[in-house]
Design a protein around this motif. Structure first.
Motif, PDB file in Angstrom:
ATOM      1  N   THR A  30      62.721   3.647  57.571  1.00 50.17           N
ATOM      2  CA  THR A  30      62.966   4.942  57.031  1.00 50.17           C
ATOM      3  C   THR A  30      64.579   5.340  57.520  1.00 50.17           C
ATOM      4  O   THR A  30      65.226   5.643  56.910  1.00 50.17           O
ATOM      5  N   ASN A  31      64.632   4.998  58.847  1.00 53.18           N
ATOM      6  CA  ASN A  31      66.061   5.348  59.295  1.00 53.18           C
ATOM      7  C   ASN A  31      67.046   4.583  58.735  1.00 53.18           C
ATOM      8  O   ASN A  31      68.282   4.899  58.335  1.00 53.18           O
ATOM      9  N   LEU A  32      66.717   3.266  58.339  1.00 52.65           N
ATOM     10  CA  LEU A  32      67.607   2.427  57.979  1.00 52.65           C
ATOM     11  C   LEU A  32      67.961   2.962  56.395  1.00 52.65           C
ATOM     12  O   LEU A  32      69.260   2.960  55.801  1.00 52.65           O
ATOM     13  N   LYS A  33      66.870   3.346  55.766  1.00 48.41           N
ATOM     14  CA  LYS A  33      67.254   3.800  54.450  1.00 48.41           C
ATOM     15  C   LYS A  33      67.932   5.081  54.120  1.00 48.41           C
ATOM     16  O   LYS A  33      68.938   5.354  53.267  1.00 48.41           O
ATOM     17  N   LYS A  34      67.665   5.908  55.280  1.00 47.98           N
ATOM     18  CA  LYS A  34      68.216   7.115  55.331  1.00 47.98           C
ATOM     19  C   LYS A  34      69.943   7.062  55.691  1.00 47.98           C
ATOM     20  O   LYS A  34      70.579   7.557  55.030  1.00 47.98           O
ATOM     21  N   ALA A  35      70.211   5.981  56.453  1.00 45.80           N
ATOM     22  CA  ALA A  35      71.477   5.526  56.776  1.00 45.80           C
ATOM     23  C   ALA A  35      72.425   4.852  55.538  1.00 45.80           C
ATOM     24  O   ALA A  35      73.537   5.285  55.184  1.00 45.80           O
ATOM     25  N   ARG A  36      71.766   4.064  54.762  1.00 47.84           N
ATOM     26  CA  ARG A  36      72.020   3.651  53.573  1.00 47.84           C
ATOM     27  C   ARG A  36      72.339   4.575  52.651  1.00 47.84           C
ATOM     28  O   ARG A  36      73.453   4.471  51.942  1.00 47.84           O
ATOM     29  N   VAL A  37      71.549   5.545  52.244  1.00 46.00           N
ATOM     30  CA  VAL A  37      71.707   6.593  51.062  1.00 46.00           C
ATOM     31  C   VAL A  37      72.815   7.343  51.598  1.00 46.00           C
ATOM     32  O   VAL A  37      73.837   7.849  50.828  1.00 46.00           O
ATOM     33  N   ALA A  38      72.917   7.750  52.747  1.00 44.04           N
ATOM     34  CA  ALA A  38      73.992   8.650  53.553  1.00 44.04           C
ATOM     35  C   ALA A  38      75.475   8.007  53.157  1.00 44.04           C
ATOM     36  O   ALA A  38      76.382   8.637  52.792  1.00 44.04           O
ATOM     37  N   VAL A  39      75.562   6.629  53.461  1.00 45.62           N
ATOM     38  CA  VAL A  39      76.792   5.903  53.324  1.00 45.62           C
ATOM     39  C   VAL A  39      77.014   6.097  51.726  1.00 45.62           C
ATOM     40  O   VAL A  39      78.392   6.272  51.527  1.00 45.62           O
ATOM     41  N   THR A  52      72.158   6.372  64.412  1.00 54.26           N
ATOM     42  CA  THR A  52      70.803   6.612  64.594  1.00 54.26           C
ATOM     43  C   THR A  52      70.186   5.464  64.376  1.00 54.26           C
ATOM     44  O   THR A  52      69.042   4.831  65.119  1.00 54.26           O
ATOM     45  N   ALA A  53      70.332   4.975  63.077  1.00 58.27           N
ATOM     46  CA  ALA A  53      69.739   3.291  62.856  1.00 58.27           C
ATOM     47  C   ALA A  53      69.965   2.410  63.591  1.00 58.27           C
ATOM     48  O   ALA A  53      69.183   1.603  63.737  1.00 58.27           O
ATOM     49  N   MET A  54      71.689   2.275  63.956  1.00 56.35           N
ATOM     50  CA  MET A  54      71.726   1.181  64.834  1.00 56.35           C
ATOM     51  C   MET A  54      70.784   1.411  66.303  1.00 56.35           C
ATOM     52  O   MET A  54      70.422   0.147  66.650  1.00 56.35           O
ATOM     53  N   ARG A  55      70.812   2.528  66.679  1.00 58.97           N
ATOM     54  CA  ARG A  55      69.987   2.730  68.093  1.00 58.97           C
ATOM     55  C   ARG A  55      68.659   2.227  67.674  1.00 58.97           C
ATOM     56  O   ARG A  55      68.060   1.467  68.662  1.00 58.97           O
ATOM     57  N   HIS A  56      68.002   2.580  66.759  1.00 59.59           N
ATOM     58  CA  HIS A  56      66.686   2.116  66.440  1.00 59.59           C
ATOM     59  C   HIS A  56      66.368   0.694  66.329  1.00 59.59           C
ATOM     60  O   HIS A  56      65.316   0.145  66.582  1.00 59.59           O
ATOM     61  N   LEU A  57      67.549   0.119  65.558  1.00 60.03           N
ATOM     62  CA  LEU A  57      67.421  -1.442  65.574  1.00 60.03           C
ATOM     63  C   LEU A  57      67.623  -2.107  67.025  1.00 60.03           C
ATOM     64  O   LEU A  57      66.722  -2.793  67.156  1.00 60.03           O
ATOM     65  N   ASP A  58      68.426  -1.595  67.945  1.00 58.06           N
ATOM     66  CA  ASP A  58      68.475  -2.099  69.101  1.00 58.06           C
ATOM     67  C   ASP A  58      67.115  -1.960  69.980  1.00 58.06           C
ATOM     68  O   ASP A  58      66.272  -2.616  70.763  1.00 58.06           O
ATOM     69  N   ILE A  59      66.679  -0.585  69.943  1.00 58.02           N
ATOM     70  CA  ILE A  59      65.132  -0.532  70.356  1.00 58.02           C
ATOM     71  C   ILE A  59      64.474  -1.445  69.896  1.00 58.02           C
ATOM     72  O   ILE A  59      63.551  -1.965  70.536  1.00 58.02           O
ATOM     73  N   SER A  60      64.080  -1.659  68.436  1.00 60.77           N
ATOM     74  CA  SER A  60      63.126  -2.282  67.956  1.00 60.77           C
ATOM     75  C   SER A  60      63.346  -4.053  68.287  1.00 60.77           C
ATOM     76  O   SER A  60      62.365  -4.624  68.763  1.00 60.77           O
ATOM     77  N   ALA A  61      64.585  -4.391  68.352  1.00 66.32           N
ATOM     78  CA  ALA A  61      64.822  -5.836  69.011  1.00 66.32           C
ATOM     79  C   ALA A  61      64.385  -5.759  70.200  1.00 66.32           C
ATOM     80  O   ALA A  61      63.938  -6.817  70.712  1.00 66.32           O
ATOM     81  N   GLY A  62      64.444  -4.949  71.302  1.00 66.47           N
ATOM     82  CA  GLY A  62      64.218  -4.942  72.650  1.00 66.47           C
ATOM     83  C   GLY A  62      62.646  -4.827  72.721  1.00 66.47           C
ATOM     84  O   GLY A  62      62.435  -5.524  73.725  1.00 66.47           O
ATOM     85  N   ARG A  63      61.941  -4.320  71.869  1.00 72.52           N
ATOM     86  CA  ARG A  63      60.572  -4.487  71.958  1.00 72.52           C
ATOM     87  C   ARG A  63      59.812  -5.531  71.339  1.00 72.52           C
ATOM     88  O   ARG A  63      58.555  -5.750  71.498  1.00 72.52           O
ATOM     89  N   ARG A  77      75.802  -5.510  58.836  1.00 67.03           N
ATOM     90  CA  ARG A  77      75.991  -4.980  57.255  1.00 67.03           C
ATOM     91  C   ARG A  77      76.112  -3.399  57.050  1.00 67.03           C
ATOM     92  O   ARG A  77      76.979  -3.108  56.011  1.00 67.03           O
ATOM     93  N   LEU A  78      75.433  -2.831  57.879  1.00 72.98           N
ATOM     94  CA  LEU A  78      75.460  -1.368  57.867  1.00 72.98           C
ATOM     95  C   LEU A  78      76.822  -0.756  58.261  1.00 72.98           C
ATOM     96  O   LEU A  78      77.470  -0.019  57.591  1.00 72.98           O
ATOM     97  N   ALA A  79      77.297  -1.381  59.161  1.00 72.90           N
ATOM     98  CA  ALA A  79      78.731  -1.112  59.655  1.00 72.90           C
ATOM     99  C   ALA A  79      79.867  -1.369  58.617  1.00 72.90           C
ATOM    100  O   ALA A  79      80.733  -0.682  58.434  1.00 72.90           O
ATOM    101  N   LYS A  80      79.780  -2.548  57.898  1.00 73.81           N
ATOM    102  CA  LYS A  80      80.496  -3.064  57.027  1.00 73.81           C
ATOM    103  C   LYS A  80      80.425  -2.031  55.991  1.00 73.81           C
ATOM    104  O   LYS A  80      81.493  -1.730  55.221  1.00 73.81           O
ATOM    105  N   LYS A  81      79.295  -1.640  55.537  1.00 77.44           N
ATOM    106  CA  LYS A  81      79.170  -0.706  54.527  1.00 77.44           C
ATOM    107  C   LYS A  81      79.942   0.578  54.573  1.00 77.44           C
ATOM    108  O   LYS A  81      80.542   1.130  53.830  1.00 77.44           O
ATOM    109  N   LEU A  82      79.590   0.999  55.580  1.00 71.65           N
ATOM    110  CA  LEU A  82      80.145   2.320  56.249  1.00 71.65           C
ATOM    111  C   LEU A  82      81.808   2.168  56.230  1.00 71.65           C
ATOM    112  O   LEU A  82      82.415   3.343  55.735  1.00 71.65           O
ATOM    113  N   ASN A  83      82.303   1.235  56.828  1.00 71.16           N
ATOM    114  CA  ASN A  83      83.675   1.048  56.951  1.00 71.16           C
ATOM    115  C   ASN A  83      84.463   0.903  55.477  1.00 71.16           C
ATOM    116  O   ASN A  83      85.445   1.425  55.192  1.00 71.16           O
TER     117      ASN A  83
END
Length: 89
Positions: A30-39, A52-63, A77-83
């Motif tokens: 959901t966070n990833l989709k929200k970020a992509r739509v916002a971009v 927020t999406a990047m933070r959730h990615l880090d947390i998910s990878a850590g878990r 990919r998200l940062a590339k799209k935003l830039n």
């Protein structure tokens, strides 16, 4: 079906963990989709959603919910799209 007490407990634990993981994975998507739509919509205001999406990615990878390389790939990919969207507008 498990027969030994330890196997029964392992089954109970795995069922609980499956529900938690499913919930966390859904929140991540959901966070990833929200970020992509916002971009795509308002790139100038999308920085918070991307952060927020990047933070959730880090947390998910850590878990161990997703692999750390997958998290890095999605963040890249998200940062590339935003830039690209910010330089375009």
């Amino acid at each position: 079906m498990p027969n030994s007490p330890s196997a029964k407990k392992a089954l109970r634990k795995s069922q609980k963990r499956r529900l938690v993981n499913r919930s966390n994975r859904s929140a991540l998507r959901t966070n990833l989709k929200k970020a992509r739509v916002a971009v795509e919509g308002q790139p100038s205001e999308a920085a918070d959603d991307v952060k927020t999406a990047m933070r959730h990615l880090d947390i998910s990878a850590g878990r161990g919910l997703i692999h750390k390389n997958k998290a890095a790939r999605l963040k890249s990919r998200l940062a590339k799209k935003l830039n690209a969207a910010l330089t375009e507008s």
